[in-house]
Design a protein around this motif. Sequence first.
Motif, PDB file in Angstrom:
ATOM      1  N   HIS A   1      64.983 -38.726  41.595  1.00 59.03           N
ATOM      2  CA  HIS A   1      66.305 -38.092  41.620  1.00 59.03           C
ATOM      3  C   HIS A   1      66.495 -37.282  40.327  1.00 59.03           C
ATOM      4  N   PRO A   2      67.127 -36.091  40.407  1.00 61.22           N
ATOM      5  CA  PRO A   2      67.340 -35.297  39.187  1.00 61.22           C
ATOM      6  C   PRO A   2      67.974 -36.100  38.053  1.00 61.22           C
ATOM      7  N   ALA A   3      68.943 -36.967  38.381  1.00 65.11           N
ATOM      8  CA  ALA A   3      69.594 -37.756  37.326  1.00 65.11           C
ATOM      9  C   ALA A   3      68.570 -38.640  36.608  1.00 65.11           C
ATOM     10  N   ALA A   4      67.628 -39.207  37.360  1.00 61.13           N
ATOM     11  CA  ALA A   4      66.587 -40.039  36.755  1.00 61.13           C
ATOM     12  C   ALA A   4      65.701 -39.187  35.847  1.00 61.13           C
ATOM     13  N   LYS A   5      65.441 -37.941  36.266  1.00 57.34           N
ATOM     14  CA  LYS A   5      64.610 -37.053  35.435  1.00 57.34           C
ATOM     15  C   LYS A   5      65.299 -36.732  34.108  1.00 57.34           C
ATOM     16  N   TRP A   6      66.584 -36.455  34.168  1.00 54.98           N
ATOM     17  CA  TRP A   6      67.313 -36.173  32.926  1.00 54.98           C
ATOM     18  C   TRP A   6      67.331 -37.402  32.030  1.00 54.98           C
ATOM     19  N   PHE A   7      67.514 -38.559  32.645  1.00 58.78           N
ATOM     20  CA  PHE A   7      67.559 -39.782  31.856  1.00 58.78           C
ATOM     21  C   PHE A   7      66.206 -40.048  31.192  1.00 58.78           C
ATOM     22  N   LEU A   8      65.120 -39.848  31.953  1.00 61.70           N
ATOM     23  CA  LEU A   8      63.793 -40.065  31.369  1.00 61.70           C
ATOM     24  C   LEU A   8      63.509 -39.044  30.266  1.00 61.70           C
ATOM     25  N   SER A   9      63.994 -37.801  30.444  1.00 62.75           N
ATOM     26  CA  SER A   9      63.824 -36.790  29.387  1.00 62.75           C
ATOM     27  C   SER A   9      64.488 -37.265  28.100  1.00 62.75           C
ATOM     28  N   PHE A  10      65.671 -37.859  28.248  1.00 62.78           N
ATOM     29  CA  PHE A  10      66.378 -38.395  27.087  1.00 62.78           C
ATOM     30  C   PHE A  10      65.559 -39.509  26.431  1.00 62.78           C
ATOM     31  N   LEU A  11      64.965 -40.375  27.256  1.00 66.03           N
ATOM     32  CA  LEU A  11      64.151 -41.462  26.706  1.00 66.03           C
ATOM     33  C   LEU A  11      62.942 -40.924  25.941  1.00 66.03           C
ATOM     34  N   MET A  12      62.358 -39.834  26.445  1.00 60.88           N
ATOM     35  CA  MET A  12      61.206 -39.233  25.756  1.00 60.88           C
ATOM     36  C   MET A  12      61.599 -38.823  24.340  1.00 60.88           C
ATOM     37  N   LEU A  13      62.764 -38.200  24.241  1.00 57.03           N
ATOM     38  CA  LEU A  13      63.238 -37.748  22.930  1.00 57.03           C
ATOM     39  C   LEU A  13      63.561 -38.950  22.037  1.00 57.03           C
ATOM     40  N   LEU A  14      64.222 -39.935  22.635  1.00 58.05           N
ATOM     41  CA  LEU A  14      64.567 -41.151  21.896  1.00 58.05           C
ATOM     42  C   LEU A  14      63.300 -41.794  21.328  1.00 58.05           C
ATOM     43  N   GLY A  15      62.278 -41.902  22.158  1.00 58.12           N
ATOM     44  CA  GLY A  15      61.022 -42.521  21.735  1.00 58.12           C
ATOM     45  C   GLY A  15      60.292 -41.667  20.708  1.00 58.12           C
ATOM     46  N   ARG A  16      60.276 -40.365  20.941  1.00 59.67           N
ATOM     47  CA  ARG A  16      59.564 -39.462  20.036  1.00 59.67           C
ATOM     48  C   ARG A  16      60.127 -39.552  18.626  1.00 59.67           C
ATOM     49  N   LEU A  17      61.462 -39.684  18.512  1.00 64.17           N
ATOM     50  CA  LEU A  17      62.092 -39.760  17.191  1.00 64.17           C
ATOM     51  C   LEU A  17      62.292 -41.208  16.756  1.00 64.17           C
ATOM     52  N   GLU A  18      61.579 -42.128  17.409  1.00 67.23           N
ATOM     53  CA  GLU A  18      61.563 -43.543  17.038  1.00 67.23           C
ATOM     54  C   GLU A  18      62.965 -44.157  16.981  1.00 67.23           C
ATOM     55  N   LEU A  19      63.719 -43.930  18.014  1.00 67.22           N
ATOM     56  CA  LEU A  19      65.033 -44.544  18.288  1.00 67.22           C
ATOM     57  C   LEU A  19      66.112 -44.294  17.255  1.00 67.22           C
ATOM     58  N   PHE A  20      65.877 -44.709  15.998  1.00 62.54           N
ATOM     59  CA  PHE A  20      66.948 -44.707  15.018  1.00 62.54           C
ATOM     60  C   PHE A  20      67.597 -43.333  14.844  1.00 62.54           C
ATOM     61  N   THR A  21      66.768 -42.275  14.762  1.00 65.66           N
ATOM     62  CA  THR A  21      67.310 -40.948  14.490  1.00 65.66           C
ATOM     63  C   THR A  21      68.397 -40.574  15.497  1.00 65.66           C
ATOM     64  N   ILE A  22      68.091 -40.793  16.790  1.00 66.06           N
ATOM     65  CA  ILE A  22      69.065 -40.450  17.828  1.00 66.06           C
ATOM     66  C   ILE A  22      70.234 -41.438  17.829  1.00 66.06           C
ATOM     67  N   ILE A  23      69.897 -42.729  17.721  1.00 63.72           N
ATOM     68  CA  ILE A  23      70.959 -43.731  17.812  1.00 63.72           C
ATOM     69  C   ILE A  23      71.927 -43.616  16.630  1.00 63.72           C
ATOM     70  N   VAL A  24      71.399 -43.268  15.451  1.00 66.00           N
ATOM     71  CA  VAL A  24      72.268 -43.066  14.293  1.00 66.00           C
ATOM     72  C   VAL A  24      73.296 -41.979  14.595  1.00 66.00           C
ATOM     73  N   ILE A  25      72.826 -40.870  15.169  1.00 70.70           N
ATOM     74  CA  ILE A  25      73.743 -39.766  15.474  1.00 70.70           C
ATOM     75  C   ILE A  25      74.781 -40.179  16.512  1.00 70.70           C
ATOM     76  N   LEU A  26      74.362 -41.027  17.461  1.00 67.10           N
ATOM     77  CA  LEU A  26      75.285 -41.437  18.516  1.00 67.10           C
ATOM     78  C   LEU A  26      76.252 -42.534  18.053  1.00 67.10           C
TER      79      LEU A  26
END
Lengths: 482, 482
Positions: A450-475
């Motif tokens: 489903h497109p929504a799943a694709k967007w969510f997985l894209s977000f996870l790729m970024l989260l993982g690539r920046l080793e979680l903290f960088t994104i989570i800190v901003i959020l």
Amino acid sequence: MLNYKIILRTIGFLLIGESLFMLFPLIISIIYKGTDTSSFIYSSLITLVAGATFLSFTYKAKKQVGKREGYIIVSIVWIFFSFFGSLPFVISQAIPSYHDAFFETMSGFTTTGASILNNIEELPHGILFWRSLTQWLGGMGIVVLSLAILPAFGIGGMTLFSAEAPGVTTEKINPKIKDTARILWNVYLVFTLIEMFLLMFGGMNFFDAINHSLTTMATGGYSTKQTSIAYWDSPYIHYIITFFMILAGTNFSLSYFAIAGKPGKMFRNEEFKFYILIILTATALLTTGLMLTSDLGLEKSFRNAIFQVVSIVTTTGFATDDYLLWAPVLTAIIFLLFFIGGSTGSTGGGIKVMRIVLLLKNSYYELRRLIHPNAVIPVRYNKKSVNQQIITNVLAFFFLYVAVFVFSCLVIMLFVDDFDTAMGAVASSLGNIGPGLGAVGPVENYAFLHPAAKWFLSFLMLLGRLELFTIIVILSPAFWKR
Amino acid sequence: MLNYKIILRTIGFLLIGESLFMLFPLIISIIYKGTDTSSFIYSSLITLVAGATFLSFTYKAKKQVGKREGYIIVSIVWIFFSFFGSLPFVISQAIPSYHDAFFETMSGFTTTGASILNNIEELPHGILFWRSLTQWLGGMGIVVLSLAILPAFGIGGMTLFSAEAPGVTTEKINPKIKDTARILWNVYLVFTLIEMFLLMFGGMNFFDAINHSLTTMATGGYSTKQTSIAYWDSPYIHYIITFFMILAGTNFSLSYFAIAGKPGKMFRNEEFKFYILIILTATALLTTGLMLTSDLGLEKSFRNAIFQVVSIVTTTGFATDDYLLWAPVLTAIIFLLFFIGGSTGSTGGGIKVMRIVLLLKNSYYELRRLIHPNAVIPVRYNKKSVNQQIITNVLAFFFLYVAVFVFSCLVIMLFVDDFDTAMGAVASSLGNIGPGLGAVGPVENYAFLHPAAKWFLSFLMLLGRLELFTIIVILSPAFWKR
């Protein structure tokens, strides 16, 4: 008060860089007389204009870049790059759906390698080359970020590691970020070229060789063939790619020192030793398992085992065999490797070997602390005591990784029916690997989601690539409070 | 030098206690004129003789019990109890296989509730009662251990928690362990009796009521019916058992204070508040999910949701519905609850709510530390700063729990074909829950597993029951070095 102008200005500069990199697939497209030539002209121009617009509106920006600006730049640049990077796919109609095009581009830049394509061999050369190039840029991007740029910004999360990264230490880099970045780029470029020549020597044509060497060194895993590396039934090619995947999953500064005549630094490094130990142990177990459950013979069993092991541990994601068809316990061993990842300062994603080493060591020390509660026993790594703050950070990272994994599985379970597919897709996206389990195994793709799943997985790729903290800190609300 | 004599002597005393507890099922057996009467006479005598033999060989033992002796006693007593406790099953031929009988007994004493029986209703009353009694003894055993005895020994792992356990603190208990233990036993006994009467009031016969109240308060989950609580199609019985499961998963010292006129202590306690929050959130999600995907109606959806949620969170394992037949994402929510567990100082197993609270809080504080790297920000819990050592211990526990889970899944994958069954069996055994996923779901049992898998899962039950560290400390070389 955040300096928004400098954020936009930096993004503007980087977008102009991206528009220039689009000229490479344009050249490939012209050489191979593809149908995709105009898509690169348009995409490059749009990206250039966007970058220039950002610059023109921000030419008065103050030069000061603080830590918070750094966090934001490092995070959103991947989103901007993926947005503009997906233009060639959409304009050329190679990937008509924008959901799919963004997924494919984010999967490229984050070096995940999860693909929605099921007609790879029908695509024009320029498009395939751009796909590989996104991975190569993303791969070195992360190494330069984590070893050279982030420590200078004083940004947490990955910095804790780069500060601890053996060989090149923060103090040594700070005064000469540009030099360090240049050295790393050169090592990366040279390794890529050597692999390309060795693959051509083994009978691969120029186009396939350049594409696969770009995506090997990035630990990306995009291939020009639907069946990935299994397309070549050549032990030579399999072993060459295995070797370069191992290299790509190694800390680039260690490789640099090895080339510069100090191989001892590499072989005394605890992360490197453990990385090799994991690969050898898993390969031995899987070779034995494949020998017992198939009639492949020793060499083929060993080759299939080591290739798949290295491909997953380094988070590359190439395949020469479908591990889902192996005996269940062998597939389980492979899935365990989804949670290890490459070395720090490499292009590999995932939890990273150094964190695993520190987690294991700390557990052992915790037992000693329970037996001798009054003794102060710091964890030692590479013969130095590790600051307790770093241990706490690594432990917190591990908890966050597991928590994100579990909650993401719940989200994906809204769109798929079985745990295997959900766990595979999430572990693969978060670890920047590519293939997963179940319906997203190594011979499958992510198109059906489903497109929504694709967007969510894209977000996870970024989260993982920046080793979680960088994104989570901003959020986190605390980031925005003053 | 370890004081082996005092270890054996303590075990000897406890075995005599076990032989006396076997007189209860003997009485039941005589009352119901079962075929199992002689098996209890033999088992009780054998256990008595074994205990007395241990005592006679160790009457000269020095009274000093050190920390290391404490670790060993606490660990091996469960193995001795399960060995002798399985005798009635084997002698009566209710469970002819010794593998199965040991599994069933260890599952009882650890309050897991995983069963190999597929003919529960054919078994004699004495055997069924002994099965329930093992859970009741194991349930209170762990509360008394963790709140009264271990802190006195100064034993790590669980002590860290009991030391932190609100209400009853170590200093207050040390001088009067016996008093604390007596109070806790009384609270436990009274709750069990109240539940029994309430179940009989709802139409359950005496035998079923006593068995289910014993296994509810222990968060054990053994039932006298093959279909568990689903056997009774009574909202009253479902809600009564739900309420007492919640109570059994609550810190017994908080319940004691609530009874003693200080309910404020309970409602100000962060662990209790989060425990209730988890139950309410999961119930709301699952009620909504069941309403949307079935035609059960609001009351039945709510009742099925809250019963299954509470049964899993408290690690009881009773069932009124098969959650494997729910929509996959709802099953996934249930499986997530496998990794929470009851409160500290309750009979519930698993990771425990307090650890989850500290893990979540520490992650949030870690983000604040990244934003303000120079500030010292300790985690606060129940309005007090938490010692960093405790945080590190909780984080290390979490990593060990995940590591043990993952490696155990690999081991079980040698015997089963799918990840769901392996993950379910391991998560369920380690968390002392009972039912799992796949082939070991709530309407299935563990009979089909290979004996080696049963022994391994029995080991996991013990490991989980003693919260990992106790067993792992004993297995570590550092424990045996001097």
